[in-house]
Motif scaffolding. Structure first.
Motif, short mmCIF file in Angstrom:
data_model
loop_
_atom_site.label_atom_id
_atom_site.label_comp_id
_atom_site.label_asym_id
_atom_site.label_seq_id
_atom_site.Cartn_x
_atom_site.Cartn_y
_atom_site.Cartn_z
N GLN A 137 0.90 -1.24 -0.08
CA GLN A 137 0.10 -0.13 0.06
C GLN A 137 0.86 1.11 -0.01
O GLN A 137 1.76 1.29 0.65
CB GLN A 137 -0.81 0.13 1.23
CG GLN A 137 -1.94 -1.01 1.25
CD GLN A 137 -2.90 -1.09 2.42
OE1 GLN A 137 -2.55 -0.73 3.35
NE2 GLN A 137 -4.22 -0.92 2.49
N PHE A 139 0.55 5.59 0.42
CA PHE A 139 -0.50 6.53 0.58
C PHE A 139 0.31 8.13 0.44
O PHE A 139 1.57 7.90 0.72
CB PHE A 139 -1.03 6.51 1.92
CG PHE A 139 -1.84 5.35 2.26
CD1 PHE A 139 -3.33 5.42 1.71
CD2 PHE A 139 -1.45 4.13 2.85
CE1 PHE A 139 -4.19 4.22 2.08
CE2 PHE A 139 -1.92 3.09 3.09
CZ PHE A 139 -3.21 3.28 2.78
N VAL A 162 -8.70 8.60 1.41
CA VAL A 162 -8.51 7.87 2.74
C VAL A 162 -8.56 8.77 3.85
O VAL A 162 -7.75 9.81 4.01
CB VAL A 162 -7.20 6.93 2.91
CG1 VAL A 162 -7.34 6.21 4.04
CG2 VAL A 162 -7.38 6.01 1.57
N LEU A 217 -4.81 7.63 -1.67
CA LEU A 217 -4.38 6.36 -1.93
C LEU A 217 -3.74 6.13 -3.35
O LEU A 217 -4.33 6.61 -4.45
CB LEU A 217 -5.51 5.24 -1.86
CG LEU A 217 -5.22 3.79 -2.18
CD1 LEU A 217 -4.15 3.30 -1.24
CD2 LEU A 217 -6.59 3.22 -2.09
N ASP A 220 -2.90 -0.04 -3.84
CA ASP A 220 -3.32 -0.93 -2.91
C ASP A 220 -3.44 -2.28 -3.31
O ASP A 220 -4.44 -2.69 -4.12
CB ASP A 220 -4.71 -0.65 -2.37
CG ASP A 220 -5.01 -1.46 -1.18
OD1 ASP A 220 -4.56 -2.35 -0.83
OD2 ASP A 220 -6.09 -1.27 -0.64
#
Length: 222
Positions: A137, A139, A162, A217, A220
């Motif tokens: 992931q 971010f 997010v 994001l 993912d």
């Protein structure tokens, strides 16, 4: 399963501004959070004693949040644009191979500070989903006085997707940021404790929470 989280900060204090509450939450939940600080102040611009003071402030801030480790890459700020991009990416890649994080936080690509843009790009190169890269992931966080001053265009603007509830961690974020007393400003400057708290409340109100941190994001992998 315990997460290994890596937060990449172009400059010391970016990690608290962008992720301080989220770091506290990860630690509270039993995860390990590691910080990678890319730069130090160019001695031609910043006296060495200022850099020493900032690192002492960083240590105090990280103790409050429970950070597991911190590394410094020693590239000079604000001169990241003078280094070949592949060198920075390769160095970050080495840290990723060593720590094996599954979650990565980067500055936003649209930030007005060139160092932030360069770190974002190098981080994305280092975390490419090849060669058994551990990162699942990615971010991007927002940094007050850098992200909100970006050009107001679609590919530059910070558009969060997010939101992390930091209601129970906001006070610790503020306490950690207060350790960076050499970097703090008086309100209404965006790097004031009041502005940091206000942003958390604004992001929280977006999703009906008392306080939140917001992120974009990027990737993912499930």
């Amino acid at each position: 399963m315990k997460n290994q989280v890596l937060v990449i900060a172009p400059h010391a204090d970016d990690e608290i501004l962008g992720c301080g509450g989220t770091i506290a939450r990860y630690v509270d939940d039993g995860n390990e959070v590691h910080i990678l600080v890319i730069t130090y102040g160019d001695p031609e611009i910043y006296p060495p004693e200022e850099e020493l003071e900032t690192r002492q402030e960083l240590k105090a801030a990280h103790e409050i949040l429970g950070v597991s480790s911190v590394q410094f890459l020693e590239f000079t700020a604000p001169k990241l644009d003078t280094f070949p991009g592949y060198k920075l990416a390769d160095t970050i890649s080495g840290v990723i191979r060593s720590l094996q994080p599954n979650i990565l936080y980067l500055p936003h690509r649209g930030d007005i500070h060139a160092d932030h843009r360069i770190v974002y790009q190098a981080g994305m190169v280092a975390a490419r989903p090849i060669n058994a890269c551990s990162v699942r992931q990615i971010f991007c966080y927002e940094t007050l006085s850098e992200t909100e001053w970006a050009s107001p265009f679609g590919d530059e603007a910070f558009i969060p997707t997010v939101f992390v509830d930091i209601t129970n961690c906001l006070e610790r974020k503020l306490k950690a940021m207060a350790c960076y007393h050499s970097q703090l400003k008086e309100a209404p400057h965006p790097r004031s404790l009041q502005a940091i708290a206000n942003l958390a409340q604004l992001r929280g109100s977006t999703v009906s929470l008392p306080a939140a941190e917001a992120f974009v994001l990027v990737r993912d992998i499930r």
